[in-house]
Design a protein around this motif. Structure first.
Motif, PDB file in Angstrom:
ATOM      1  N   ALA A  33     -22.989 -33.960 -85.868  1.00 51.65           N
ATOM      2  CA  ALA A  33     -22.954 -32.591 -85.348  1.00 51.65           C
ATOM      3  C   ALA A  33     -22.515 -32.653 -83.892  1.00 51.65           C
ATOM      4  N   PRO A  34     -21.943 -31.581 -83.376  1.00 51.11           N
ATOM      5  CA  PRO A  34     -21.596 -31.540 -81.961  1.00 51.11           C
ATOM      6  C   PRO A  34     -22.793 -31.188 -81.093  1.00 51.11           C
ATOM      7  N   ALA A  35     -22.774 -31.672 -79.864  1.00 51.08           N
ATOM      8  CA  ALA A  35     -23.768 -31.296 -78.848  1.00 51.08           C
ATOM      9  C   ALA A  35     -22.995 -30.630 -77.715  1.00 51.08           C
ATOM     10  N   PHE A  36     -22.783 -29.332 -77.837  1.00 50.43           N
ATOM     11  CA  PHE A  36     -21.994 -28.576 -76.875  1.00 50.43           C
ATOM     12  C   PHE A  36     -22.918 -27.809 -75.936  1.00 50.43           C
ATOM     13  N   ASN A  37     -22.684 -27.969 -74.630  1.00 53.03           N
ATOM     14  CA  ASN A  37     -23.489 -27.304 -73.604  1.00 53.03           C
ATOM     15  C   ASN A  37     -24.968 -27.659 -73.712  1.00 53.03           C
ATOM     16  N   ASP A  38     -25.259 -28.843 -74.232  1.00 48.81           N
ATOM     17  CA  ASP A  38     -26.636 -29.286 -74.393  1.00 48.81           C
ATOM     18  C   ASP A  38     -26.608 -30.757 -74.792  1.00 48.81           C
ATOM     19  N   TYR A  39     -27.798 -31.371 -74.898  1.00 48.45           N
ATOM     20  CA  TYR A  39     -27.898 -32.753 -75.363  1.00 48.45           C
ATOM     21  C   TYR A  39     -28.382 -32.828 -76.801  1.00 48.45           C
ATOM     22  N   GLY A  40     -28.966 -31.746 -77.304  1.00 47.35           N
ATOM     23  CA  GLY A  40     -29.358 -31.687 -78.696  1.00 47.35           C
ATOM     24  C   GLY A  40     -28.199 -31.197 -79.546  1.00 47.35           C
ATOM     25  N   ILE A  41     -28.050 -31.760 -80.749  1.00 44.96           N
ATOM     26  CA  ILE A  41     -26.928 -31.396 -81.600  1.00 44.96           C
ATOM     27  C   ILE A  41     -27.198 -30.085 -82.345  1.00 44.96           C
ATOM     28  N   ALA A  42     -26.124 -29.463 -82.812  1.00 45.30           N
ATOM     29  CA  ALA A  42     -26.225 -28.226 -83.593  1.00 45.30           C
ATOM     30  C   ALA A  42     -26.445 -28.580 -85.061  1.00 45.30           C
ATOM     31  N   TRP A  43     -27.579 -29.206 -85.344  1.00 45.55           N
ATOM     32  CA  TRP A  43     -27.824 -29.744 -86.684  1.00 45.55           C
ATOM     33  C   TRP A  43     -28.100 -28.668 -87.721  1.00 45.55           C
ATOM     34  N   GLN A  44     -28.531 -27.475 -87.284  1.00 46.77           N
ATOM     35  CA  GLN A  44     -28.754 -26.391 -88.239  1.00 46.77           C
ATOM     36  C   GLN A  44     -27.446 -25.741 -88.683  1.00 46.77           C
ATOM     37  N   ILE A  45     -26.377 -25.976 -87.937  1.00 52.11           N
ATOM     38  CA  ILE A  45     -25.072 -25.415 -88.268  1.00 52.11           C
ATOM     39  C   ILE A  45     -24.256 -26.419 -89.077  1.00 52.11           C
ATOM     40  N   TYR A  46     -24.223 -27.661 -88.622  1.00 51.89           N
ATOM     41  CA  TYR A  46     -23.506 -28.729 -89.320  1.00 51.89           C
ATOM     42  C   TYR A  46     -24.514 -29.499 -90.159  1.00 51.89           C
ATOM     43  N   HIS A  47     -24.591 -29.149 -91.433  1.00 51.98           N
ATOM     44  CA  HIS A  47     -25.626 -29.716 -92.288  1.00 51.98           C
ATOM     45  C   HIS A  47     -25.134 -29.738 -93.723  1.00 51.98           C
ATOM     46  N   GLY A  48     -25.424 -30.829 -94.432  1.00 50.59           N
ATOM     47  CA  GLY A  48     -25.024 -30.930 -95.827  1.00 50.59           C
ATOM     48  C   GLY A  48     -23.834 -31.851 -95.995  1.00 50.59           C
ATOM     49  N   ASP A  49     -23.001 -31.590 -97.016  1.00 52.15           N
ATOM     50  CA  ASP A  49     -21.838 -32.426 -97.294  1.00 52.15           C
ATOM     51  C   ASP A  49     -20.928 -32.500 -96.076  1.00 52.15           C
ATOM     52  N   GLY A  50     -20.507 -33.721 -95.746  1.00 53.57           N
ATOM     53  CA  GLY A  50     -19.634 -33.919 -94.603  1.00 53.57           C
ATOM     54  C   GLY A  50     -20.359 -34.029 -93.289  1.00 53.57           C
TER      55      GLY A  50
END
Length: 389
Positions: A119-136
């Protein structure tokens, strides 16, 4: 004087070299020194021996190697989790400490599909794991503590292959990277990493692809039919200062035109710095306080407004499908239409749904205004909307 002789010599030299063109470039592996002068970090780092090796230790956040630009190529390193480690991982395509793409590992979830995630970590150090989740984005992986684990990441355009330990096949295939627009590489500890060690960090630049990676990588994904792609995004508001269902005067708001990602959603993290707030919970039972969450005004949470226009050739009722993370109020032609909340731990899913929910819009002939008020706790800030034909 025989003027052909010099040219004949050049030709002969080319033949002896194996051809008339330049020799093909060979990719060379470069090891990054584990010294303070070669690294910059968002949090405390140190260099020491761990499990018999010179190592870099990062407590949390991100550390980037200085003066390195890897857009396409290979990154390899060894990592080790301590008894306390929560998260560890690799950052790449970074253009700043708080703007990178990442593959992370959750040691406590070894053996599950949550053990490895992109997942990307944009404007933060935590990743956007709730957005990029599942296959791929997710993969099952076996992770250990107090042992070295080897990771190899192969970057090629908008695609990434991740190999763990001695695997011949990639453990994770990421078909579409978000596109951070940079080339720095480093290590990742997130907002709650609790420390990890890294060793033997090296990289190889692919010489056949010297062009910089685009911040909007080419992707074969087709944006779903009916997706609303043109949105304006407001500045950030404090959620406790707003009353859900009472839309503030937006005339004085400064708007920014934003684009949807190839899959059709708006990744707010790309444009705004997100908060890191846990849902309120009972101090004894640790159960989330549903009334507080559904009140929509939890301290520390943030809201942005997103507006779009729908033109209709007649008065009609149309179904609008949507997904969001972590809270949403929908206003249609100035009137509140929907309220929802789905922060992590409050509902079973906790991620931005790809199928979503739906409401029926009473569209009038001509111009119609749609406004989304999107609330964020932590873990990924985004939304999408599709209008049925």
């Amino acid at each position: 004087m025989d003027m052909t002789q010099p040219f004949m010599s050049v030709a002969m030299l080319a033949l002896l070299a194996g051809g008339v063109g330049p020799a093909p470039m060979r990719a060379q592996s470069v090891t990054v020194p584990l010294t303070a002068g070669r690294w910059r970090a968002s949090d405390s780092i140190r260099f020491e021996n761990y499990l018999g090796r010179p190592s870099l230790y990062i407590n949390k956040g991100v550390a980037l190697a200085s003066d390195i630009d890897v857009r396409n190529g290979t990154i390899e390193f060894d990592m080790a989790a301590t008894k306390q480690t929560n998260f560890l991982g690799v950052a790449f395509h970074a253009k700043a400490l708080d703007f990178s793409e990442d593959v992370i590992f959750r040691v406590g979830l070894s053996g599950t599909s949550e053990a490895m995630q992109y997942a990307p970590a944009f404007n933060d150090y935590g990743i956007a794991w709730q957005i990029y989740h599942g296959d791929g984005s997710n993969a099952v992986a076996t992770l250990t503590r107090e042992q070295w684990m080897h990771v190899k990441v192969v970057l090629s355009g908008a695609r990434a292959l991740v190999f763990l330990n001695d695997s011949v096949k990639p453990t994770l295939v990421v078909p579409r990277l978000a596109g951070a627009g940079g080339g720095a590489i480093g290590v990742w500890g997130g907002n709650f990493g609790r420390g990890a060690y890294y060793s033997n960090i090296r990289y190889t630049i692919d010489p056949s692809s010297a062009a910089p990676a685009s911040s909007a990588p080419v992707s074969a994904v087709t944006t779903p039919r009916g997706t609303i792609t043109d949105w304006d995004l407001s500045e950030i508001f404090n959620a406790p200062a707003l009353v859900p269902g009472r839309r503030p005067d937006l005339a004085a708001v400064t708007w920014q035109r934003v684009r949807t990602e190839p899959a059709g959603f708006v990744l707010i993290n790309r444009y705004r710095h997100a908060p890191a707030v846990d849902p309120p919970a009972d101090p004894v039972t640790h159960e989330i306080l549903a009334d507080s969450v559904m009140g929509g005004r939890v301290a520390g949470t943030k809201v942005v407004f997103a507006r779009a226009s729908i033109e209709s050739d007649r008065d009609r009722i149309a179904r609008l499908r949507f997904g969001y993370s972590d809270g949403l109020v929908i206003y249609a032609n100035g009137e509140p239409l929907y309220f929802g909340a789905s922060p992590f731990g409050f509902r079973p899913v906790g991620n931005m749904e790809t199928d979503g929910e739906a409401v029926f819009l009473h569209l009038k002939k001509g111009h119609n205004s749609i406004v989304f008020a999107v609330t964020e706790y932590f873990g990924g800030w985004g939304f999408w909307a599709r209008l049925d034909p």
